[in-house]
Design an enzyme around this catalytic site. Sequence first.
Site, PDB file in Angstrom:
ATOM      1  N   TYR A   7       0.834  -1.210   0.000  1.00 25.64           N
ATOM      2  CA  TYR A   7       0.000   0.000   0.000  1.00 25.64           C
ATOM      3  C   TYR A   7       0.866   1.258   0.000  1.00 25.64           C
ATOM      4  CZ  TYR A   7      -3.340   3.550   1.529  1.00 25.64           C
ATOM      5  OH  TYR A   7      -4.113   4.683   1.608  1.00 25.64           O
ATOM      6  N   GLY A  46       5.735   2.201  -4.416  1.00 27.43           N
ATOM      7  CA  GLY A  46       5.182   0.841  -4.424  1.00 27.43           C
ATOM      8  C   GLY A  46       6.163  -0.155  -5.012  1.00 27.43           C
ATOM      9  N   TYR A  58       1.580  -5.203 -11.653  1.00 24.87           N
ATOM     10  CA  TYR A  58       2.177  -6.510 -11.347  1.00 24.87           C
ATOM     11  C   TYR A  58       2.603  -7.233 -12.620  1.00 24.87           C
ATOM     12  CZ  TYR A  58       0.396  -5.858  -6.584  1.00 24.87           C
ATOM     13  OH  TYR A  58       0.149  -5.377  -5.330  1.00 24.87           O
TER      14      TYR A  58
END
Lengths: 169, 169
Positions: A94, A105, A139
Amino acid sequence: MDFSIRAANVDDCKDIARMLMELAEYEKVTDKVKISQKDLEQDGFSKNPFFHGIVAEVPEQHKTKEGHTKIGYALYFYSYSSWVGRAIYMEDLYVMPEFRGKGIGKALMSKVAQLGLAAGCRQLNFTVVDWNKSSLDFYFSQGCFDFTDKMGYHVMHCEGEELERLAQP
Amino acid sequence: MDFSIRAANVDDCKDIARMLMELAEYEKVTDKVKISQKDLEQDGFSKNPFFHGIVAEVPEQHKTKEGHTKIGYALYFYSYSSWVGRAIYMEDLYVMPEFRGKGIGKALMSKVAQLGLAAGCRQLNFTVVDWNKSSLDFYFSQGCFDFTDKMGYHVMHCEGEELERLAQP
């Protein structure tokens, strides 16, 4: 923007609990969050911790209007795969909205990967909700792959009364 | 049929490695299994183990024609949920085909649930492949629910070169 990443300690639990709830608000699951700052202190910073954490901090001059300098975190624990052996599981990743898009991140996730490799892990595992397209894109851009789509793996849970009943011999 | 369930020790790793491969054959993923008996010995039975195990045994008179009395196992580790706190993850649950339908799988899973509850866990987690209908039916009959279907959670992995690259700061 300058930021630093370091191992979380017990004094970070207040901020982690705050950000954990911000993440739950973003995912619209605040009603599902049953843990508190005290749980985090006990479960992560006693003997045989159930998780570990890292936090991202910005210098004082970049603090939020509420005065926060701890603006991101990741929780992780070591796990095991019967295919590849030692693995690391990233439970949460987060970054506060106003600090996104600055590589924080990525830096947090990179640190989890480093810690995993240093412990001999050959796999980083985590889950992501399918509606969170921006996270999924991030991702995928990092070389992660979706085992649910690729291999048909589904995440299963058992809890509450069902877990109590299952534990009856 | 009589059977017993007990904590696995280092001497069980040969049988666990054998059954782990039998499970992989059933799932048609033997090419993905990179771990050996030695890995299991090191990763599960050194200081700070990455997993724990339990095995199901039958008396000598029920041994298989190859002479096996260890005919089922489960691997698990403690994990953490940022929603419910302490959790236990069941990595593998396996019973040799000729011993199925006798309650051994249920007893193994029940033991994992007991161990989890005893450690203060409020959730049992695992994954299952969507084509394994008999296992899915069994899990649903035990009160488990599918987070992939219900909440859209997907299982993600990062490994190999991608994991090495992710770990670069």
